[in-house]
Design a protein around this motif. Sequence first.
Motif, PDB file in Angstrom:
ATOM      1  N   VAL A 156       0.836  -1.207   0.000  1.00 51.88           N
ATOM      2  CA  VAL A 156       0.000   0.000   0.000  1.00 51.88           C
ATOM      3  C   VAL A 156       0.868   1.253   0.000  1.00 51.88           C
ATOM      4  O   VAL A 156       0.637   2.197  -0.762  1.00 51.88           O
ATOM      5  N   ASN A 157       1.887   1.252   0.850  1.00 46.78           N
ATOM      6  CA  ASN A 157       2.775   2.424   0.938  1.00 46.78           C
ATOM      7  C   ASN A 157       3.447   2.735  -0.390  1.00 46.78           C
ATOM      8  O   ASN A 157       3.464   3.880  -0.851  1.00 46.78           O
ATOM      9  N   SER A 158       4.030   1.700  -0.997  1.00 50.42           N
ATOM     10  CA  SER A 158       4.778   1.929  -2.234  1.00 50.42           C
ATOM     11  C   SER A 158       3.857   2.312  -3.385  1.00 50.42           C
ATOM     12  O   SER A 158       4.216   3.132  -4.235  1.00 50.42           O
ATOM     13  N   LEU A 159       2.664   1.725  -3.410  1.00 48.41           N
ATOM     14  CA  LEU A 159       1.710   2.070  -4.461  1.00 48.41           C
ATOM     15  C   LEU A 159       1.313   3.539  -4.375  1.00 48.41           C
ATOM     16  O   LEU A 159       1.267   4.252  -5.385  1.00 48.41           O
ATOM     17  N   MET A 160       1.046   4.011  -3.165  1.00 49.86           N
ATOM     18  CA  MET A 160       0.701   5.420  -2.982  1.00 49.86           C
ATOM     19  C   MET A 160       1.907   6.317  -3.256  1.00 49.86           C
ATOM     20  O   MET A 160       1.764   7.416  -3.804  1.00 49.86           O
ATOM     21  N   LEU A 161       3.093   5.829  -2.906  1.00 52.32           N
ATOM     22  CA  LEU A 161       4.308   6.611  -3.098  1.00 52.32           C
ATOM     23  C   LEU A 161       4.580   6.868  -4.574  1.00 52.32           C
ATOM     24  O   LEU A 161       5.107   7.929  -4.943  1.00 52.32           O
ATOM     25  N   ASN A 162       4.222   5.912  -5.427  1.00 55.15           N
ATOM     26  CA  ASN A 162       4.411   6.112  -6.868  1.00 55.15           C
ATOM     27  C   ASN A 162       3.736   7.398  -7.343  1.00 55.15           C
ATOM     28  O   ASN A 162       4.325   8.191  -8.086  1.00 55.15           O
ATOM     29  N   TYR A 163       2.507   7.586  -6.921  1.00 55.37           N
ATOM     30  CA  TYR A 163       1.757   8.755  -7.389  1.00 55.37           C
ATOM     31  C   TYR A 163       2.214  10.035  -6.690  1.00 55.37           C
ATOM     32  O   TYR A 163       2.179  11.116  -7.299  1.00 55.37           O
ATOM     33  N   ALA A 164       2.650   9.917  -5.455  1.00 53.97           N
ATOM     34  CA  ALA A 164       3.223  11.085  -4.780  1.00 53.97           C
ATOM     35  C   ALA A 164       4.468  11.566  -5.518  1.00 53.97           C
ATOM     36  O   ALA A 164       4.657  12.778  -5.730  1.00 53.97           O
ATOM     37  N   VAL A 165       5.310  10.624  -5.945  1.00 52.94           N
ATOM     38  CA  VAL A 165       6.512  10.965  -6.711  1.00 52.94           C
ATOM     39  C   VAL A 165       6.141  11.605  -8.041  1.00 52.94           C
ATOM     40  O   VAL A 165       6.704  12.638  -8.440  1.00 52.94           O
ATOM     41  N   MET A 166       5.190  11.015  -8.736  1.00 53.33           N
ATOM     42  CA  MET A 166       4.795  11.541 -10.041  1.00 53.33           C
ATOM     43  C   MET A 166       4.286  12.977  -9.933  1.00 53.33           C
ATOM     44  O   MET A 166       4.719  13.864 -10.702  1.00 53.33           O
ATOM     45  N   TYR A 167       3.398  13.256  -8.984  1.00 50.22           N
ATOM     46  CA  TYR A 167       2.834  14.603  -8.878  1.00 50.22           C
ATOM     47  C   TYR A 167       3.851  15.607  -8.343  1.00 50.22           C
ATOM     48  O   TYR A 167       3.805  16.787  -8.703  1.00 50.22           O
ATOM     49  N   PHE A 168       4.792  15.142  -7.515  1.00 51.24           N
ATOM     50  CA  PHE A 168       5.847  16.038  -7.041  1.00 51.24           C
ATOM     51  C   PHE A 168       6.744  16.463  -8.207  1.00 51.24           C
ATOM     52  O   PHE A 168       7.106  17.636  -8.339  1.00 51.24           O
ATOM     53  N   ILE A 169       7.087  15.501  -9.075  1.00 56.17           N
ATOM     54  CA  ILE A 169       7.907  15.813 -10.248  1.00 56.17           C
ATOM     55  C   ILE A 169       7.151  16.759 -11.188  1.00 56.17           C
ATOM     56  O   ILE A 169       7.724  17.728 -11.706  1.00 56.17           O
ATOM     57  N   LYS A 170       5.866  16.496 -11.401  1.00 56.81           N
ATOM     58  CA  LYS A 170       5.069  17.368 -12.267  1.00 56.81           C
ATOM     59  C   LYS A 170       4.993  18.784 -11.687  1.00 56.81           C
ATOM     60  O   LYS A 170       5.031  19.775 -12.443  1.00 56.81           O
ATOM     61  N   TYR A 171       4.887  18.883 -10.372  1.00 55.72           N
ATOM     62  CA  TYR A 171       4.848  20.201  -9.729  1.00 55.72           C
ATOM     63  C   TYR A 171       6.156  20.963  -9.965  1.00 55.72           C
ATOM     64  O   TYR A 171       6.143  22.140 -10.347  1.00 55.72           O
TER      65      TYR A 171
END
Length: 382
Positions: A156-171
């Motif tokens: 669960v942690n890593s799955l959520m972390l994927n999208y946190a990383v993606m949106y942080f990079i996009k930001y």
Amino acid sequence: MNKKRSLMFTLVRGTAAILIALLVATVLIFISAEGATFGAKIAQTGSALRQLLIGPAFRNNGTVSVKNLTDVLAAMIPIIFTGLATCVMFSANQFNLGAEGGIMLGAFVSALVAVYFPLPGALLPIAAVLLGGISVGIMMLIPAVLKAKLGVSEMVNSLMLNYAVMYFIKYLLNTHLADKTKGQIMTYEFQPNAAIPQLVDNGSKLSWGFVVALVAVVLCSLFMYRTRWGYATRMIGINQQFSKYSGMNVAGIIILSQVLGGLLAGFGGGIEMLGRYTSFNWSALPGYGWTGITVAILAGNNPIYVPLAAFFISYLNKGCSLMSTYSGVPSQLIDILQAVIFLFFAAKQFLARYRQRLVVKSTEEELKLAAAAAAAEEGGAK
């Protein structure tokens, strides 16, 4: 069951899963064929299957297509790294899915180094890839420590972390790092010496990263099967409680396996970015991490088989692309193929009876050998 029969079962099971996936693909191609008659649909299905199964290796005139084959090898590079990352983590029974976000973060950090670090010669791409891998290794500490110390699900942690990383990079791209002179959101151009050299100059983007990926396969295999840390990783994956009571540092190995997986995914992202692109413009998760899971499953979590599994998936990807171009069949068919293969590999009861027969035969052979050895020993004693 001895190693020979275990390998036989793995090969038979894998072949059966692949054949079933191809059968499903054939049915779907036939349904989606646009022919008005049954014969026309059969002809279109045959043409599409030819592009899927033969097109990546041979042209229509029967000659070998070097360009297509080098495209397949180039596509293997990132999924070899994500496959290795998944193998290491899954071997420790850690279902960390963070290779997807990890390869994107590794590519992004490597891209920033390639843009802003004024390093000379080959030192720049080496530093970029290393920093990309280290950044993902640090990222993987989050699910690793939470699992080891608090028992929080790493999946669960890593799955959520994927999208946190993606949106942080996009930001960061949208607000601070984008080259405003371009027509799309991307970083500034990499410095010329940041590019990883190409193995062949035919437009396939097959870089020396392919050689690095094969070296990583060898190193991972040595780590998993020739070091005490690799042994501990596999033992924890087999029986964590037994490993704990045997005195192994279970928490440390759990953290180590996930950090190593992060390093590999990050290296793959950096090598893919510097070997194929001149600026970072990924706007979404690239999908290499999800494919890496399929590669690891096909390889049986054994790093030495990862290149074979990666070649198979890359070959099918290229075949689906050619099939979409020349036969009008959607290229998304590869997702269905991967899903079916994943389904049958994950199903514990798939060919369970065949496995049971192999176990019985192996046991009978061992008992016969033991009886023969005992008889020989008794005869010698007399």
